[in-house]
Design a protein around this motif. Structure first.
Motif, PDB file in Angstrom:
ATOM      1  N   ARG A   1       0.811  -1.177  -0.011  1.00  0.00           N
ATOM      2  CA  ARG A   1      -0.118  -0.129  -0.054  1.00  0.00           C
ATOM      3  C   ARG A   1       0.841   1.228  -0.027  1.00  0.00           C
ATOM      4  N   ASN A   2       1.987   1.357   0.889  1.00  0.00           N
ATOM      5  CA  ASN A   2       2.946   2.495   0.929  1.00  0.00           C
ATOM      6  C   ASN A   2       3.528   2.683  -0.483  1.00  0.00           C
ATOM      7  N   SER A   3       3.778   1.490  -1.295  1.00  0.00           N
ATOM      8  CA  SER A   3       4.426   1.582  -2.637  1.00  0.00           C
ATOM      9  C   SER A   3       3.239   1.854  -3.816  1.00  0.00           C
ATOM     10  N   GLY A   4       2.035   2.137  -3.513  1.00  0.00           N
ATOM     11  CA  GLY A   4       1.175   2.256  -4.422  1.00  0.00           C
ATOM     12  C   GLY A   4       0.287   1.050  -4.952  1.00  0.00           C
ATOM     13  N   LYS A   5       0.428  -0.092  -4.501  1.00  0.00           N
ATOM     14  CA  LYS A   5      -0.097  -1.276  -4.723  1.00  0.00           C
ATOM     15  C   LYS A   5      -1.296  -1.713  -3.710  1.00  0.00           C
TER      16      LYS A   5
END
Length: 106
Positions: free
Chosen positions: A65-69
């Motif tokens: 989530r922190n990397s945009g997934k």
């Protein structure tokens, strides 16, 4: 023992997924879903899902989530996944909210 079955948008996990195996799940995501922004992980045919493994899956979900997934979990209601921690707790931990959606003002 476990196996991952991948489709273009999801991963189904079969067998018994141990906490140590979550790293291999991350490697599969990195390799097979490198360009995907949303991935569904199907737990419906797992034979066992312990609280320790759930916590590792939550950590995996937060890292992506922190990397945009967006990692979504499906199939937590499988009877063999309930275990001693219970369905409600696992559903709470394996949160499927889309945190990339804009927050609505109150």
């Amino acid at each position: 023992m476990y196996s991952f079955i991948t489709t273009p948008q999801s991963i189904q996990i079969r067998g018994i997924l141990k906490a140590q195996s979550v790293c291999e799940l991350a490697a599969t995501i990195n390799e097979d879903f490198r360009n995907q922004k949303k991935i569904t992980i199907d737990l419906s045919v797992l034979n066992e899902l312990t609280l320790t493994t759930v916590m590792k899956l939550v950590q995996l979900q937060n890292n992506y989530r922190n990397s945009g997934k967006l990692i979504l979990f499906r199939g937590v209601e499988n009877a063999s996944v309930l275990g001693s921690f219970g369905l409600a707790g696992k559903k709470y931990l394996l949160d499927n909210k889309d945190f990339t959606a804009p927050m609505l003002a109150a």
